[in-house]
Write a protein that holds these residues in place. Structure first.
Motif, PDB file in Angstrom:
ATOM      1  N   MET A   1       0.820  -1.203   0.000  1.00 20.52           N
ATOM      2  CA  MET A   1       0.000   0.000   0.000  1.00 20.52           C
ATOM      3  C   MET A   1       0.859   1.260   0.000  1.00 20.52           C
ATOM      4  N   GLN A   2       1.990   1.223   0.719  1.00 16.66           N
ATOM      5  CA  GLN A   2       2.849   2.396   0.772  1.00 16.66           C
ATOM      6  C   GLN A   2       3.417   2.749  -0.602  1.00 16.66           C
ATOM      7  N   ALA A   3       3.751   1.713  -1.397  1.00 20.31           N
ATOM      8  CA  ALA A   3       4.283   1.968  -2.739  1.00 20.31           C
ATOM      9  C   ALA A   3       3.250   2.676  -3.610  1.00 20.31           C
ATOM     10  N   VAL A   4       1.991   2.271  -3.489  1.00 24.23           N
ATOM     11  CA  VAL A   4       0.912   2.941  -4.217  1.00 24.23           C
ATOM     12  C   VAL A   4       0.757   4.371  -3.703  1.00 24.23           C
ATOM     13  N   ALA A   5       0.748   4.525  -2.389  1.00 24.16           N
ATOM     14  CA  ALA A   5       0.592   5.852  -1.786  1.00 24.16           C
ATOM     15  C   ALA A   5       1.682   6.810  -2.250  1.00 24.16           C
ATOM     16  N   ASP A   6       2.911   6.328  -2.323  1.00 23.18           N
ATOM     17  CA  ASP A   6       4.033   7.192  -2.720  1.00 23.18           C
ATOM     18  C   ASP A   6       3.850   7.764  -4.122  1.00 23.18           C
ATOM     19  N   LEU A   7       3.217   6.986  -5.005  1.00 21.92           N
ATOM     20  CA  LEU A   7       3.072   7.433  -6.393  1.00 21.92           C
ATOM     21  C   LEU A   7       1.960   8.464  -6.573  1.00 21.92           C
ATOM     22  N   THR A   8       1.164   8.707  -5.531  1.00 21.09           N
ATOM     23  CA  THR A   8       0.131   9.747  -5.649  1.00 21.09           C
ATOM     24  C   THR A   8       0.699  11.149  -5.481  1.00 21.09           C
ATOM     25  N   ALA A   9       1.929  11.256  -4.961  1.00 23.45           N
ATOM     26  CA  ALA A   9       2.561  12.578  -4.815  1.00 23.45           C
ATOM     27  C   ALA A   9       2.919  13.129  -6.202  1.00 23.45           C
ATOM     28  N   GLU A 135       7.677   3.549 -12.060  1.00 24.39           N
ATOM     29  CA  GLU A 135       7.238   2.176 -11.822  1.00 24.39           C
ATOM     30  C   GLU A 135       7.873   1.651 -10.545  1.00 24.39           C
ATOM     31  N   ARG A 136       7.151   0.794  -9.854  1.00 22.27           N
ATOM     32  CA  ARG A 136       7.658   0.113  -8.673  1.00 22.27           C
ATOM     33  C   ARG A 136       7.298  -1.371  -8.783  1.00 22.27           C
ATOM     34  N   ILE A 137       8.140  -2.226  -8.230  1.00 22.76           N
ATOM     35  CA  ILE A 137       7.832  -3.645  -8.122  1.00 22.76           C
ATOM     36  C   ILE A 137       8.135  -4.051  -6.688  1.00 22.76           C
ATOM     37  N   VAL A 138       7.158  -4.637  -6.002  1.00 21.05           N
ATOM     38  CA  VAL A 138       7.329  -4.953  -4.584  1.00 21.05           C
ATOM     39  C   VAL A 138       6.794  -6.353  -4.294  1.00 21.05           C
ATOM     40  N   PHE A 139       7.403  -6.999  -3.307  1.00 19.83           N
ATOM     41  CA  PHE A 139       6.906  -8.252  -2.753  1.00 19.83           C
ATOM     42  C   PHE A 139       6.220  -7.936  -1.430  1.00 19.83           C
ATOM     43  N   ASP A 140       5.055  -8.530  -1.222  1.00 21.60           N
ATOM     44  CA  ASP A 140       4.349  -8.365   0.045  1.00 21.60           C
ATOM     45  C   ASP A 140       3.546  -9.630   0.324  1.00 21.60           C
ATOM     46  N   GLU A 141       3.872 -10.300   1.423  1.00 19.46           N
ATOM     47  CA  GLU A 141       3.171 -11.505   1.849  1.00 19.46           C
ATOM     48  C   GLU A 141       3.105 -12.550   0.723  1.00 19.46           C
ATOM     49  N   GLY A 142       4.249 -12.736   0.067  1.00 18.54           N
ATOM     50  CA  GLY A 142       4.359 -13.772  -0.942  1.00 18.54           C
ATOM     51  C   GLY A 142       3.831 -13.409  -2.313  1.00 18.54           C
ATOM     52  N   PRO A 175      21.113   1.182 -10.553  1.00 18.60           N
ATOM     53  CA  PRO A 175      21.174  -0.275 -10.688  1.00 18.60           C
ATOM     54  C   PRO A 175      19.783  -0.897 -10.710  1.00 18.60           C
ATOM     55  N   ARG A 176      19.721  -2.116 -11.192  1.00 21.27           N
ATOM     56  CA  ARG A 176      18.463  -2.828 -11.255  1.00 21.27           C
ATOM     57  C   ARG A 176      17.903  -3.081  -9.841  1.00 21.27           C
ATOM     58  N   ASP A 177      16.597  -2.948  -9.731  1.00 22.91           N
ATOM     59  CA  ASP A 177      15.919  -3.305  -8.481  1.00 22.91           C
ATOM     60  C   ASP A 177      16.081  -4.809  -8.274  1.00 22.91           C
ATOM     61  N   PRO A 178      16.637  -5.249  -7.133  1.00 26.08           N
ATOM     62  CA  PRO A 178      16.821  -6.682  -6.916  1.00 26.08           C
ATOM     63  C   PRO A 178      15.507  -7.456  -6.909  1.00 26.08           C
ATOM     64  N   VAL A 179      14.418  -6.801  -6.533  1.00 26.14           N
ATOM     65  CA  VAL A 179      13.103  -7.462  -6.572  1.00 26.14           C
ATOM     66  C   VAL A 179      12.720  -7.768  -8.017  1.00 26.14           C
ATOM     67  N   PHE A 180      13.009  -6.829  -8.917  1.00 23.57           N
ATOM     68  CA  PHE A 180      12.746  -7.024 -10.339  1.00 23.57           C
ATOM     69  C   PHE A 180      13.489  -8.243 -10.860  1.00 23.57           C
ATOM     70  N   THR A 181      14.781  -8.331 -10.567  1.00 22.64           N
ATOM     71  CA  THR A 181      15.589  -9.460 -11.041  1.00 22.64           C
ATOM     72  C   THR A 181      15.117 -10.771 -10.437  1.00 22.64           C
TER      73      THR A 181
END
Length: 225
Positions: A1-9, A135-142, A175-181
């Motif tokens: 949710m925080q990643a979504v919230a950040d993009l509203t700024a 763009e953001r890519i995040v892991f949350d609860e699997g 550098p590449r986002d490690p979550v992306f890789t």
């Protein structure tokens, strides 16, 4: 949710469509990231729960929850600057936008988080004179979530197939986002294993194999960029 919230700024007046009990609007008001928000729900149950949550938080003056279909929850007097469409299928996101062009054309930003058919959403953005700017890519609860901010400015060139699949901004990041890789390495291995399984079938699913092999080639291209 925080990643979504950040993009509203930096916008201070937003609409959260399919608000999921108004968790995001309450968070944005509580953290003083916005001043005014419309929380749209199309189903009576979640609508009533959202009302209850907003009342308990004491934010009735700032959060306006409305029972409406998609962008119809937004009134011109709301002066909404940015709309959030998160936690739903990509095709549903594009359908919601297509139903109300007069509304989305007034906006300055779209925060989109499709839980499937992400490439379809990126294609819609490009086809309608918008451009993905973050763009953001995040892991949350699997679970892995791909989140994008689009703004009303045409893309300089059409997105490539690999950009539609994996994200133009995420691919360019250095550098590449490690979550992306991590995510796309997992998806690559998953598809390769599926191809091996399908090749052992008595009757080869030719179309499915071709689709998988195309995706494998695109993921390999993206991971090498």
């Amino acid at each position: 949710m925080q990643a979504v919230a950040d993009l509203t700024a930096p916008w201070r007046r937003i609409a959260d469509i399919g608000s999921d009990h108004a968790y995001l609007p309450i968070h944005l008001i509580a953290t003083q990231q916005i001043d005014y928000v419309v929380a749209g729900e199309v189903i009576p149950g979640p609508f009533e729960i959202a009302q209850t949550h907003i009342q308990k938080a004491g934010y009735q003056a700032q959060i306006h929850v409305r029972l409406a279909d998609g962008l119809a929850a937004i009134h011109e007097a709301d002066q909404i600057q940015c709309v959030v469409l998160a936690g739903m299928g990509g095709r549903l996101i594009t359908e919601i936008l297509n139903r109300e062009p007069a509304i989305y054309q007034r906006l300055q930003g779209l925060v989109l988080e499709p839980n499937q058919d992400v490439a379809d959403v990126r294609q819609w953005v490009a086809d309608h004179g918008w451009q993905i700017t973050k763009e953001r890519i995040v892991f949350d609860e699997g679970h892995c979530y791909q989140i994008m901010l689009a703004q009303p400015q045409p893309v300089a060139r059409p997105y490539t197939a690999v950009e539609l699949l994996m994200g133009p901004i995420l691919l360019q990041a250095q550098p590449r986002d490690p979550v992306f890789t991590k995510y796309w390495t997992f998806k690559l291995q998953q598809r390769q294993q599926l191809v091996q399984q399908l090749q052992q079938a008595q009757q080869l699913p030719v179309v499915k194999l071709a689709q998988l092999n195309q995706e494998i080639a695109l993921i390999k291209e993206g991971l090498k960029c």
